[in-house]
Write an enzyme that holds these catalytic residues in place. Structure first.
Site, short mmCIF file in Angstrom:
data_model
loop_
_atom_site.label_atom_id
_atom_site.label_comp_id
_atom_site.label_asym_id
_atom_site.label_seq_id
_atom_site.Cartn_x
_atom_site.Cartn_y
_atom_site.Cartn_z
N SER A 125 -2.74 -3.63 0.78
CA SER A 125 -1.62 -4.58 0.95
C SER A 125 -2.17 -5.95 1.30
CB SER A 125 -0.74 -4.15 2.13
OG SER A 125 0.19 -3.20 1.76
N HIS A 168 -0.75 -8.17 3.24
CA HIS A 168 -0.40 -8.70 4.57
C HIS A 168 -1.37 -8.30 5.68
CE1 HIS A 168 1.60 -5.09 6.47
NE2 HIS A 168 1.66 -4.73 5.21
N ALA A 207 0.81 -1.22 0.00
CA ALA A 207 0.00 0.00 0.00
C ALA A 207 0.85 1.28 0.00
CB ALA A 207 -0.94 0.00 1.20
N GLN A 215 -6.93 -1.03 5.46
CA GLN A 215 -7.45 -1.65 6.69
C GLN A 215 -8.84 -2.23 6.51
OE1 GLN A 215 -5.92 -2.21 9.55
NE2 GLN A 215 -4.04 -1.07 9.16
N CYS A 272 4.14 1.46 12.18
CA CYS A 272 5.19 1.92 11.29
C CYS A 272 6.31 2.60 12.06
CB CYS A 272 4.60 2.85 10.24
SG CYS A 272 3.22 2.08 9.42
N ASN A 275 -6.35 3.33 10.43
CA ASN A 275 -5.49 2.27 10.97
C ASN A 275 -5.20 2.42 12.46
OD1 ASN A 275 -4.04 4.51 9.66
ND2 ASN A 275 -2.22 3.57 10.53
N THR A 297 10.66 -6.94 -12.11
CA THR A 297 10.09 -8.29 -12.24
C THR A 297 9.09 -8.53 -11.11
OG1 THR A 297 12.22 -8.99 -13.11
CG2 THR A 297 10.70 -10.74 -12.40
N1 PMP Z 1 -2.10 2.52 4.61
C1 PMP Z 1 -2.60 2.07 5.77
C2 PMP Z 1 -3.94 2.57 6.22
C3 PMP Z 1 -1.89 1.17 6.56
O1 PMP Z 1 -2.40 0.73 7.72
C4 PMP Z 1 -0.63 0.72 6.10
C5 PMP Z 1 0.19 -0.25 6.92
N2 PMP Z 1 0.53 0.24 8.20
C6 PMP Z 1 -0.16 1.21 4.87
C7 PMP Z 1 -0.92 2.10 4.16
C8 PMP Z 1 1.17 0.78 4.32
O2 PMP Z 1 1.15 -0.57 4.02
P1 PMP Z 1 2.53 -1.32 3.63
O3 PMP Z 1 3.42 -1.18 4.82
O4 PMP Z 1 2.12 -2.71 3.36
O5 PMP Z 1 3.08 -0.64 2.44
#
Ligand code: PMP
Length: 379
Positions: free
Chosen positions: A197, A199, A69, A177, A325, A149, A235
């Site tokens: 994302s 994950h 993301a 989220q 983060c 988030n 790639t």
């Molecule tokens: N946007 C939001 C709302 C998120 O919660 C996050 C992850 N903390 C991100 C963007 C960034 O995602 P990524 O670390 O997978 O790039």
């Protein structure tokens, strides 16, 4: 170990791991190569693109596979401002840094670009009046996340999408989220751009999607190859893309059942926290079942406990005391700082904690969490 930090990242599901092992074993071809291994990798990626597009009810040609993301937000904001000669961007100070920082950078380097920050209310909702009061303009971009988030607040996506359609504004929403965690029909609520994302959905890290309606109109941000229809050089990781497809498929197939499980966990946690900590506060709208994600509960405990997350960690419980983060530091998140200012609170008067659930958590884990919290806070 109890894992209550699913808003930071989620554990891989066994089905996703199997998909990855299969992919790692057999799918080593470079999708740009013309031989059979390359063609097989390319076919796999394109099948996954179609599969994801069908879940999201969008055109597969408009989906760009990225590293997640953060990259998707950077790509969308930078490319759209450039290609559409955007003069004004509406966003909010409660956005993720991967939206805030590119916007600030764009403003710094473009004298014709004005950034307008929508004001947050005490409950973390946004004042949308500057948007609805603005006259129609095709050089305006709105970038607002769907599910916050930190505090879990939902944006009224339908309302903002409607305003943007009426006024001719471009609309980008960070769905990181909320996608797969809340019902969202993009055929009913059209967005021009969105990002997420894998994950956060029990998929692998370092893979995600940038959706750009009519993607061919936009310039790439990473140069040096014609992958992803020229929108992103490099790639692609076929394995990660394939596993993201699996994670998304599982979250869509089991969405109701998983959401019921998470709601039950969140309701139980609210009840137990209120029962045991009479002066507890819920940040943003995270206590409101309809207006917030069922994955996130953000609370404030009265008093100063700067080491709370570390102490819980020693008890075997993973939660977040700041944004993931910037984890590793005890600095509280920007979103909480903004709410603190609005409420006249300080670091000394309260300690925020984000507890974030997945369908894999249990009620017993909440009981253990409450016991540990009582031990730390009341000792
Ligand atoms: N946007 C939001 C709302 C998120 O919660 C996050 C992850 N903390 C991100 C963007 C960034 O995602 P990524 O670390 O997978 O790039």
């Amino acid at each position: 170990m109890i894992y209550f930090d699913n808003a930071s990242t989620t554990p891989l599901l066994p089905e996703v791991i199997s998909e990855m092992v299969e992919g790692l074993t057999h799918q080593y071809g470079n999708s740009s190569s013309l031989h059979q291994k390359g063609r097989a990798a390319k076919a796999e990626i394109e099948n996954t693109r179609k599969q994801i597009a069908s879940f999201l009810k969008v055109d597969p040609m408009d989906l760009v596979f990225t590293s997640g993301a953060s990259e998707s937000n950077n790509l969308i904001l930078t490319s759209v401002v450039k290609a559409k000669k955007i003069k004004k961007v509406f966003s909010s100070p409660l956005e993720h840094k991967s939206v805030l920082d590119p916007l600030l950078d764009l403003e710094k380097n473009n004298k014709d670009l004005e950034l307008v920050w929508l004001k947050a209310n005490k409950d973390g909702s946004l004042d949308l009046a500057p948007l609805s009061d603005h006259e129609p303009n095709s050089e305006v971009l709105v970038s607002l996340m769907h599910g916050n988030n930190e505090i879990g607040n939902f944006l009224d996506l339908e309302k903002v999408s409607e305003i943007c359609q009426q006024k001719g504004f471009f609309f980008h929403s960070d769905l990181t989220q909320s996608l797969g965690h809340s019902p969202l029909d993009l055929s009913q609520t059209p967005l021009d751009f969105f990002s997420f994302s894998a994950h956060k959905l029990h998929g692998p890290k370092a893979v995600g999607v940038a959706y750009l309606k009519n993607a061919f109109q936009y310039p790439p941000q990473i140069l040096g190859g014609s992958q992803e229809s020229g929108l992103r050089a490099g790639t692609p990781s076929g394995v990660n893309i394939r596993a993201m497809g699996k994670a998304l498929a599982l979250s869509f197939e089991n969405s109701q059942e998983n959401s019921q499980k998470r709601s039950k966990l969140k309701n139980y946690a609210i009840e137990k926290l209120q029962e045991n900590f009479e002066d507890i506060e819920f940040n943003g709208l995270s206590q409101n079942r309809e207006k917030s994600l069922d994955t996130i509960l953000n609370v404030s405990l009265k008093g100063e406990f700067p080491m709370l997350a570390f102490q819980l960690d020693l008890e075997g419980i993973c939660v977040s005391q700041g944004s993931a983060c910037s984890s590793g530091s005890v600095k509280r998140s920007k979103v909480i700082e903004i709410l603190d200012d609005l409420h006249g609170r300080t670091e000394q008067t309260h300690t925020p904690l984000r507890i974030s659930f997945s369908h894999l958590n249990t009620l017993e884990e909440i009981d253990r969490f409450i016991d540990s919290l009582l031990k730390i806070v009341k000792s």
